[in-house]
Design a protein around this motif. Structure first.
Motif, mmCIF file in Angstrom:
data_model
loop_
_atom_site.group_PDB
_atom_site.id
_atom_site.type_symbol
_atom_site.label_atom_id
_atom_site.label_comp_id
_atom_site.label_asym_id
_atom_site.label_seq_id
_atom_site.Cartn_x
_atom_site.Cartn_y
_atom_site.Cartn_z
ATOM 1 N N MET A 136 22.708 16.390 9.375
ATOM 2 C CA MET A 136 23.970 15.865 8.886
ATOM 3 C C MET A 136 25.015 16.952 8.937
ATOM 4 O O MET A 136 24.811 18.036 8.418
ATOM 5 N N SER A 137 26.137 16.684 9.554
ATOM 6 C CA SER A 137 27.192 17.679 9.680
ATOM 7 C C SER A 137 27.719 18.096 8.319
ATOM 8 O O SER A 137 27.906 17.285 7.420
ATOM 9 N N ASP A 138 27.987 19.405 8.156
ATOM 10 C CA ASP A 138 28.481 19.934 6.897
ATOM 11 C C ASP A 138 29.982 19.798 6.774
ATOM 12 O O ASP A 138 30.546 20.174 5.774
ATOM 13 N N ALA A 139 30.683 19.307 7.802
ATOM 14 C CA ALA A 139 32.129 19.316 7.751
ATOM 15 C C ALA A 139 32.735 18.332 8.723
ATOM 16 O O ALA A 139 32.123 17.932 9.691
ATOM 17 N N PRO A 140 33.990 17.953 8.466
ATOM 18 C CA PRO A 140 34.654 17.061 9.379
ATOM 19 C C PRO A 140 35.274 17.744 10.570
ATOM 20 O O PRO A 140 35.803 17.078 11.448
ATOM 21 N N GLY A 141 35.232 19.023 10.644
ATOM 22 C CA GLY A 141 35.664 19.712 11.838
ATOM 23 C C GLY A 141 37.149 19.891 11.949
ATOM 24 O O GLY A 141 37.850 19.919 10.963
ATOM 25 N N GLY A 142 37.653 20.028 13.201
ATOM 26 C CA GLY A 142 39.004 20.491 13.377
ATOM 27 C C GLY A 142 39.957 19.547 14.030
ATOM 28 O O GLY A 142 41.001 19.979 14.499
ATOM 29 N N ASP B 41 17.692 8.481 10.604
ATOM 30 C CA ASP B 41 17.327 9.408 9.534
ATOM 31 C C ASP B 41 17.742 8.761 8.218
ATOM 32 O O ASP B 41 18.531 7.807 8.191
ATOM 33 N N CYS B 42 17.199 9.273 7.134
ATOM 34 C CA CYS B 42 17.568 8.764 5.820
ATOM 35 C C CYS B 42 17.345 9.859 4.784
ATOM 36 O O CYS B 42 16.677 10.852 5.039
ATOM 37 N N GLY B 43 17.942 9.689 3.614
ATOM 38 C CA GLY B 43 17.774 10.679 2.563
ATOM 39 C C GLY B 43 18.742 10.421 1.435
ATOM 40 O O GLY B 43 19.275 9.331 1.280
ATOM 41 N N ARG C 43 21.882 7.263 -1.597
ATOM 42 C CA ARG C 43 20.892 7.176 -0.536
ATOM 43 C C ARG C 43 21.625 6.746 0.736
ATOM 44 O O ARG C 43 22.582 5.966 0.671
ATOM 45 N N TYR C 44 21.171 7.276 1.879
ATOM 46 C CA TYR C 44 21.860 6.941 3.116
ATOM 47 C C TYR C 44 20.877 6.617 4.227
ATOM 48 O O TYR C 44 19.735 7.081 4.240
ATOM 49 N N GLU D 105 21.106 6.844 8.435
ATOM 50 C CA GLU D 105 21.880 7.400 9.546
ATOM 51 C C GLU D 105 21.299 6.874 10.859
ATOM 52 O O GLU D 105 20.097 6.975 11.099
ATOM 53 N N TRP D 106 22.172 6.339 11.705
ATOM 54 C CA TRP D 106 21.744 5.751 12.976
ATOM 55 C C TRP D 106 22.625 6.313 14.089
ATOM 56 O O TRP D 106 23.807 6.027 14.157
ATOM 57 N N THR D 107 22.015 7.100 14.956
ATOM 58 C CA THR D 107 22.715 7.707 16.092
ATOM 59 C C THR D 107 22.417 6.898 17.344
ATOM 60 O O THR D 107 21.249 6.682 17.683
ATOM 61 N N TRP D 108 23.469 6.459 18.040
ATOM 62 C CA TRP D 108 23.273 5.673 19.258
ATOM 63 C C TRP D 108 24.420 5.968 20.222
ATOM 64 O O TRP D 108 25.457 6.502 19.836
ATOM 65 N N ASP D 109 24.214 5.636 21.471
ATOM 66 C CA ASP D 109 25.179 5.992 22.510
ATOM 67 C C ASP D 109 25.628 4.722 23.242
ATOM 68 O O ASP D 109 24.910 4.208 24.098
ATOM 69 N N PRO D 110 26.809 4.189 22.907
ATOM 70 C CA PRO D 110 27.252 2.944 23.548
ATOM 71 C C PRO D 110 27.592 3.100 25.022
ATOM 72 O O PRO D 110 27.583 2.110 25.753
ATOM 73 N N ASP D 111 27.878 4.328 25.473
ATOM 74 C CA ASP D 111 28.226 4.545 26.879
ATOM 75 C C ASP D 111 27.680 5.902 27.330
ATOM 76 O O ASP D 111 28.360 6.924 27.207
ATOM 77 N N PRO D 112 26.468 5.941 27.852
ATOM 78 C CA PRO D 112 25.873 7.213 28.273
ATOM 79 C C PRO D 112 26.648 7.914 29.384
ATOM 80 O O PRO D 112 26.405 9.094 29.647
ATOM 81 N N ALA D 113 27.598 7.233 30.006
ATOM 82 C CA ALA D 113 28.358 7.849 31.093
ATOM 83 C C ALA D 113 29.461 8.767 30.589
ATOM 84 O O ALA D 113 29.991 9.576 31.355
ATOM 85 N N ASP D 114 29.832 8.640 29.298
ATOM 86 C CA ASP D 114 30.863 9.538 28.785
ATOM 87 C C ASP D 114 30.224 10.601 27.894
ATOM 88 O O ASP D 114 28.999 10.689 27.782
#
Length: 261
Positions: free
Chosen positions: A1-7, A163-165, A175-176, A178-187
């Motif tokens: 899980m990312s620790d930050a929202p980034g830049g 993932d969950c936790g 509780r969460y 998390e579902w990672t998926w790729d709608p367009d593998p070409a990008d």
């Protein structure tokens, strides 16, 4: 899980880094980062060719890594989400906190080490990533080290993943899923959907859905962009007891001792 929202610019990319930020410690607890932060610290110390006293973290978010790194470094923490900075300030009151975009922030000073954790995944275009790397270069002292820790590189990205936790604390619980998926593998982007179940102090429970759009770049892209900035980059396998060996990679970069600011 990312620790930050980034830049990135504008609003935070998700509810978690805005309206739900105060729930962050119950989603990703600082204690979970002991082994991870120790690895980052050792990697930076081994690669830095100058006394390593100061560290700039770009995309520092809730400050979980910083809560361990501050024992070794004098830390300056930069993040674009004021809500997440407030969470980090409560955890790390002795550290300097600055609101800023990792693509464009300029502090007017340099540091022995620069650390960009997985908030870098919110750099969704090559231009965004190039600008974030340039920020690290500008703030890194000659002979210093910069460490970039993306969630994935293209070569080892294998969606879908789940993932969950979650944790309880202060009379609340989260509780969460998390579902990672790729709608367009070409990008070069993929999607991470989160479902949070939030239980408040009065026992009331609600469910929130949150979508993150993140980026994945090839190993050669990382090496090319960091080298173009002026760094001497190295690929480092991320060694962690909870991960299968060879599934994650970091980019450890040295700024030449004769490099210009």
């Amino acid at each position: 899980m990312s620790d930050a929202p980034g830049g990135g610019g504008g609003k935070p990319p998700s509810k978690l880094y805005g309206e739900l930020a105060d729930w962050w410690p119950l989603l990703s607890a600082p204690a979970e980062y002991v082994e991870e932060a120790a690895f980052y610290q050792q990697a930076l110390l081994e690669h830095c060719r100058r006394p390593a006293e100061t560290l700039l973290e770009l995309g520092s978010g809730g400050g979980n890594n910083a809560s361990h790194l501050k024992a070794r470094f004098d830390l300056t923490l930069v993040d674009r989400s004021p809500d997440m900075l407030r969470v980090s300030e409560a955890l790390n009151p002795e550290c300097e906190h600055v609101e800023g975009d990792m693509r464009s922030v300029r502090l007017g000073r340099q540091f022995d080490c620069v650390f960009v954790h997985d908030a870098v995944v919110y750099m969704t275009t090559e231009d965004d990533l190039r600008r974030a790397i340039e920020t690290a270069w500008v703030h890194c002292r000659p002979g210093g080290a910069a460490l970039f820790a993306p969630d994935h590189v293209r070569e080892n990205f294998r969606p879908p993943e789940t993932d969950c936790g979650g944790h309880d604390g202060g009379g609340r619980g989260l509780r969460y899923l998390e579902w990672t998926w790729d709608p367009d593998p070409a990008d070069n982007t993929y999607t991470v959907d989160y479902v949070y179940v939030l239980r408040d102090r009065d026992g009331g429970t609600r469910v929130e859905w949150d979508r993150h759009v993140e980026a994945v770049f090839a190993r050669d892209d990382w090496l090319r962009l960091t080298a173009e900035a002026g760094f001497e980059p190295t690929v480092v396998p991320f060694d962690h007891s909870e991960l299968e060996p060879g599934t994650y990679e970091l980019f450890l970069c040295r700024k030449p001792s004769d490099g210009s600011p």
